[in-house]
Design an enzyme around this catalytic site. Structure first.
Site, PDB file in Angstrom:
ATOM      1  N   HIS A   1      25.861 -25.585  30.968  1.00 48.73           N
ATOM      2  CA  HIS A   1      25.459 -24.337  31.616  1.00 48.73           C
ATOM      3  C   HIS A   1      24.712 -23.438  30.629  1.00 48.73           C
ATOM      4  CE1 HIS A   1      26.126 -21.006  34.597  1.00 48.73           C
ATOM      5  NE2 HIS A   1      25.951 -20.286  33.504  1.00 48.73           N
ATOM      6  N   GLU A   2      25.271 -23.219  29.441  1.00 45.49           N
ATOM      7  CA  GLU A   2      24.624 -22.366  28.457  1.00 45.49           C
ATOM      8  C   GLU A   2      23.362 -23.015  27.908  1.00 45.49           C
ATOM      9  OE1 GLU A   2      25.503 -19.393  28.182  1.00 45.49           O
ATOM     10  OE2 GLU A   2      27.363 -19.615  29.321  1.00 45.49           O
TER      11      GLU A   2
ATOM     12  N   PRO B   1      21.797   9.801  29.518  1.00 39.76           N
ATOM     13  CA  PRO B   1      22.840   8.786  29.723  1.00 39.76           C
ATOM     14  C   PRO B   1      24.046   9.059  28.835  1.00 39.76           C
ATOM     15  CG  PRO B   1      20.680   7.776  29.366  1.00 39.76           C
ATOM     16  CD  PRO B   1      20.540   9.218  29.025  1.00 39.76           C
TER      17      PRO B   1
ATOM     18  N   THR C   1      24.419   9.667  24.439  1.00 38.96           N
ATOM     19  CA  THR C   1      23.146   9.978  23.784  1.00 38.96           C
ATOM     20  C   THR C   1      23.210  11.227  22.919  1.00 38.96           C
ATOM     21  OG1 THR C   1      22.473  11.037  25.858  1.00 38.96           O
ATOM     22  CG2 THR C   1      21.687   8.807  25.462  1.00 38.96           C
TER      23      THR C   1
END
Length: 656
Positions: free
Chosen positions: A467-468, A245, A248
């Site tokens: 919401h949170e 990826p 790295t």
């Protein structure tokens, strides 16, 4: 008997070579400019027609002939006539200018006229002088001239163009033979690191990646001590492919090889092979390997090789001739063709191995494929140790805690966090970087910069808080959701609020874990409906994540009972060319139905859980409205201590 004179002569020759100015330098540039200026001045001042005035026949007859001002007339090439005045009338007719006095090579005529034909001109002139005696008649001469000035005026533009290009080519090429980039576009642009050059990067600067580093170091050791391997009949690998990826450490590994191998090292990007000119890519490949063979043993590093190594069946399939494909064919031939390739090792790096051509990846071309994965917790501790060296740290900085709080981070992400922490500490005018600076840097890297100045209405702030809080309560009471670290309603990046989790480092995910994660993502949307009896657009990211997870469960991982253990995932990437889906319309409808049922089931489960813990939901929302950020300790006071559902190890224990 010693002969110091030979040594001194050699030194003198070296000094002469060093002091000798390169050809094509500033001296030649000044020569071009002086020559150009001379041509312009000579053409202007030596042209006798520069001061000659074109007149009509009426003016000649009425003003010149009647007053006896004409000394002689010269008919040139039977086309035009040059009229010279008598010396006493010359100063009265015009003033001598600077150019005529100093630069005029011959006397210029005062006037000129186009005659049309000689017979017509002579008849007019005879009629105008019929009353004049023969001794006073004007002297008419006839000349045929081959005007070198006309030839010069025709050649001058070409000369100027040639001088201009000589000047530009000298500037671009530096005067050296064969060094001009206009003629060297087919040459390789690889950067050469000569043998013995000290590199700032070594294998000691690469933390973690023990297995990958061991394989690469073996190749370096082969170059240093080849007899150890050749006496057993072993051959040096022709190619090593670094796959992993982004961030790295693939390019960092190549830099370390350049510093440790002590052999010539050629490095370039895959995109540098391809140009707008046809055949340039293949020519650069040939030139690169030719240079590498001349300096054998040597190493070639091609970064982002997928720029030229894409599969020939998928790239421009409808084109008869593709430059990238020609470059790839030449690269395949150089790696393993009829020609010898002794002593040249090719390192390549890519994060897209799925798009590479199979012929490029086979043994004999790239014998080793080294996979660089995201670092584990122990490797992240080592990486933090490398990037913390140049920083002035406070005593409370614990790299073990930093590594534990950064799962899934690559080496580049960790380097970015360390740099951001130093910038934050400097912004606060601290003498040392503290632990809280690293935590703030981690939050900024993940979620973006805090935007406390962003103004939102009270109603919107209540919606964001509930919401949170819905996310936090659902994830707190579900078994397979990652550990919650903190909840915030401070706008950060594009989001108005966020719930921060500490992901477990899993290699596989079960169906129950998928379902719990979907429920936790739906917690914010469900909380809005329970409290305000309507939903908002704030759950867009959550719904997108949930939908992708559900489709992955059904069509990729085979975790749905109705669909069964079927997977339509294409790891080879060959289905990218297909315009349709790799299954029937009936199967598509069935997948859509099962995904919808799966999400609706998780939605109802989330609603029931929040209804049972409605009191905790409201208390947490009010606490968020009061102080905007709620840490884990406050969550434990409000919701109770969360029981660990997995057998924990020191690497998995979460402490903040």
């Amino acid at each position: 008997m010693k002969q110091p004179s030979n040594t001194e002569d050699k030194k003198g020759l070296k000094e002469d070579k060093i002091q000798k100015p390169p050809s094509g330098g500033s001296g030649f540039n000044w020569l071009y400019l002086l020559l150009l200026a001379f041509l312009l001045l000579f053409t202007f001042f030596s042209n006798p027609t520069t001061t000659t005035k074109e007149i009509s026949w009426a003016f000649i007859q009425d003003s010149l002939i009647t007053q006896n001002k004409i000394q002689k007339i010269i008919v040139v090439n039977k086309e035009y006539a040059e009229i010279f005045l008598t010396p006493e009338d010359t100063n009265n007719e015009r003033n001598k200018d600077f150019s005529e006095k100093w630069f005029q090579l011959a006397r210029a005529p005062e006037y000129s006229i186009t005659i049309g034909s000689v017979d017509n001109f002579e008849s007019k002139l005879d009629r105008a002088q019929q009353d004049i005696t023969s001794s006073e008649k004007i002297n008419v001469q006839y000349q045929n001239r081959g005007s070198w000035l006309g030839i010069l005026s025709w050649l001058l533009p070409f000369g100027l163009i040639i001088l201009f290009w000589m000047y530009m080519l000298g500037k671009l090429g530096g005067g050296g033979k064969g060094s001009n980039p206009l003629f060297n576009f087919g040459k390789s642009t690889a950067v050469l690191t000569e043998k013995g050059t000290k590199s700032p990067v070594s294998f000691n600067d690469i933390a973690g990646l023990k297995e990958a580093k061991a394989e690469v170091m073996e190749v370096v050791d082969f170059l240093k001590n080849p007899e150890r391997y050749t006496k057993l009949g072993a051959k040096i690998p022709k190619g090593v492919m670094l796959v992993g990826p982004p961030g790295t450490g693939k390019t960092l590994m190549a830099k370390a090889v350049a510093g440790e191998a002590h052999v010539p090292f050629f490095s370039m990007s895959g995109s540098e092979f391809v140009e707008m000119f046809v055949g340039v890519g293949a020519s650069r490949v040939r030139d690169l390997f030719k240079r590498a063979k001349e300096k054998s043993p040597s190493i070639i590093f091609i970064d982002e090789i997928d720029a030229v190594g894409r599969s020939r069946g998928k790239v421009n399939a409808f084109q008869a001739n593709d430059e990238r494909e020609s470059t790839l064919n030449q690269l395949l031939t150089e790696l393993d063709g009829f020609g010898p390739n002794t002593g040249v090792i090719v390192l390549a790096a890519t994060n897209r191995p799925d798009v590479l051509d199979k012929a490029l990846l086979r043994p004999g071309r790239f014998d080793r494929h080294i996979y660089l994965e995201l670092p584990t917790k122990e490797e992240r501790v080592e990486i933090f140790g490398v990037h913390l060296r140049p920083l002035k740290l406070s005593k409370n900085v614990d790299k073990e805690v930093l590594a534990r709080l950064s799962p899934g981070f690559s080496g580049a992400d960790i380097a970015n966090i360390c740099n951001e922490a130093a910038l934050i500490a400097a912004r606060k005018k601290k003498n040392k970087v503290e632990q809280e600076d690293f935590m703030e840097a981690r939050d900024r890297v993940i979620g973006g910069m805090e935007r406390k100045s962003k103004i939102i209405s009270i109603k919107e702030k209540e919606i964001v808080a509930h919401h949170e809080a819905g996310h936090a309560v659902v994830s707190w009471y579900l078994e397979h959701v990652d550990s919650l670290v903190k909840v915030s309603i401070i706008p950060r990046g594009k989001s108005l609020g966020s719930a921060w989790y500490l992901p477990e480092e899993r290699q596989i995910v079960t169906k129950s874990q998928f379902m719990d994660q979907i429920c936790a993502s739906l917690g914010g949307r469900v909380a809005e409906e329970i409290i305000f009896n309507e939903a908002s657009s704030g759950a867009l990211d959550d719904l997108e994540k949930v939908t992708k997870q559900a489709y992955s469960m059904v069509s990729y991982y085979g975790l749905d009972k109705e669909i069964g253990p079927l997977s339509f995932y294409d790891s080879s990437g060959q289905n990218e060319r297909l315009l349709g889906k790799p299954y029937s319309e009936h199967m598509a409808q069935l997948i859509d139905k099962e995904v919808q049922n799966l999400i609706n089931t998780a939605y109802e489960r989330t609603r029931k859980l929040l209804t049972d813990h409605l009191t905790e939901l409201k208390k947490l929302a009010q606490l968020l409205l009061t102080q905007e950020v709620v840490e884990k300790e406050e969550l434990e006071e409000l919701l109770g201590k969360r029981k660990p559902h997995y057998p924990t190890t020191p690497s998995q224990t979460v402490e903040t």
